[in-house]
Design an enzyme around this catalytic site. Structure first.
Site, mmCIF file in Angstrom:
data_model
loop_
_atom_site.group_PDB
_atom_site.id
_atom_site.type_symbol
_atom_site.label_atom_id
_atom_site.label_comp_id
_atom_site.label_asym_id
_atom_site.label_seq_id
_atom_site.Cartn_x
_atom_site.Cartn_y
_atom_site.Cartn_z
ATOM 1 N N ASP A 1 -0.565 -6.494 -5.894
ATOM 2 C CA ASP A 1 -1.508 -7.616 -5.906
ATOM 3 C C ASP A 1 -2.760 -7.183 -5.147
ATOM 4 O O ASP A 1 -3.020 -7.611 -4.035
ATOM 5 C CB ASP A 1 -0.848 -8.839 -5.261
ATOM 6 C CG ASP A 1 -1.753 -10.068 -5.263
ATOM 7 O OD1 ASP A 1 -2.795 -10.038 -5.949
ATOM 8 O OD2 ASP A 1 -1.422 -11.041 -4.563
ATOM 9 N N SER A 2 -3.543 -6.331 -5.787
ATOM 10 C CA SER A 2 -4.668 -5.693 -5.111
ATOM 11 C C SER A 2 -5.984 -6.361 -5.471
ATOM 12 O O SER A 2 -6.088 -7.107 -6.442
ATOM 13 C CB SER A 2 -4.737 -4.216 -5.512
ATOM 14 O OG SER A 2 -4.948 -4.106 -6.904
ATOM 15 N N THR A 3 -6.999 -6.059 -4.685
ATOM 16 C CA THR A 3 -8.369 -6.400 -5.057
ATOM 17 C C THR A 3 -8.839 -5.403 -6.114
ATOM 18 O O THR A 3 -8.100 -4.494 -6.510
ATOM 19 C CB THR A 3 -9.290 -6.345 -3.836
ATOM 20 O OG1 THR A 3 -9.204 -5.021 -3.256
ATOM 21 C CG2 THR A 3 -8.867 -7.355 -2.776
#
Length: 286
Positions: free
Chosen positions: A161-163
């Site tokens: 769940d990354s930027t």
């Protein structure tokens, strides 16, 4: 908390040829450092919105789509997930959804910045909805790339769940990171990744799929439409050496009913259809 003048807008300029504007009804938080500007504001349609340098990170109004599809698709597809790893996810929404599965025994959440967690608890508490107090959650404050390189634990599902691949999030889009993440998967485990909006960020998806094809027997993506991630549906990368993606709608429906909770976007039918890709996305994969 500051009331804004009429028609104050937050303008997102993530893409060179496209702009998105969201009306600021009330500014809740606004802090600018030498490196970035973090804002939380109220919008009449989307509720509280958090932006980083003007780019939407999460909104109360549509976060359920992203979090449900990132968490439930791999967990229901797997069918027997007991240990889940979340890389990032400091707002707690991904942990919230993963922990809704009572058969999941442990969720390990690795967030690089403790301040993000505390900030989210204070200003975006509706998103985590108590997830940080669940005894099955282990919060690790560490760099996600370093964690997968060093840990000896294995996981049935890994959710990245990354930027976007800019700044600190860039390392989570590298071939090395994906290879180390695979090392942490149990037999038949599933890795899913946030891969942006392919109509606007096609190279990002192509790069990830190039790496996945060398690592996994089953490498593809699936789609979900999230209104404030503008420019079309968002792609979630999928990598596995197992056959869990072949689960039928009937099998998924049985697992969904047994789970005993309601969802606002996810359903077994949506799950199955999300892997049906339009031509322009299929081309990016190849």
């Amino acid at each position: 908390m500051t009331d804004m003048p009429p028609f104050a807008w937050s303008v997102e300029a993530l893409h060179a040829d496209h702009r998105q504007a969201l009306r600021i009804e009330t500014m809740i938080y606004d802090s600018e450092t030498a490196h970035q500007r973090l804002q939380v504001f109220e919008n009449p349609r989307f509720g509280r919105i958090m932006t980083l340098d003007g780019v939407v990170q999460v909104t109360e109004g549509d976060e359920f789509i992203y979090h449900e599809m990132m968490a439930h698709v791999p967990i229901f597809a797997h069918g027997a997930a007991r240990r889940v790893l979340i890389i990032g996810g400091g707002d707690g929404g991904m942990a919230r959804e993963a922990l809704r599965h009572t058969e999941v025994e442990k969720v390990t959440m690795v967030e690089i910045d403790a301040g993000v967690v505390e900030f989210s608890k204070k200003y975006l508490a509706n998103i985590s909805a108590g997830a940080f107090e669940d005894p099955r959650l282990e919060l690790v404050i560490a760099d996600g790339a370093a964690f997968v390189a060093e840990t000896t634990d294995v996981f049935d599902v890994i959710i990245v769940d990354s930027t976007d691949p800019i700044g600190p999030g860039e390392v989570l889009f590298t071939d090395t990171f994906y290879g180390r993440a695979k090392r942490c998967l149990s037999e038949g485990g599933i890795l899913v990744t946030q891969n942006g909006v392919p109509f606007m960020q096609g190279e990002e998806l192509t790069h990830t799929m190039r790496a996945f094809r060398t690592l996994f027997r089953d490498a593809t993506c699936y789609l979900a439409t999230i209104p404030t991630y503008a420019g079309g549906p968002m792609a979630m990368g999928w990598g596995s050496d197992g056959t869990s993606r072949a689960a039928s709608i009937e099998e998924l429906d049985e697992r969904f009913r047994a789970a005993g909770f309601e969802t606002r976007y996810y359903s077994p039918e949506v799950h199955h259809a999300a892997f049906a890709l339009p031509g322009y996305v299929r081309k990016l994969l190849s």
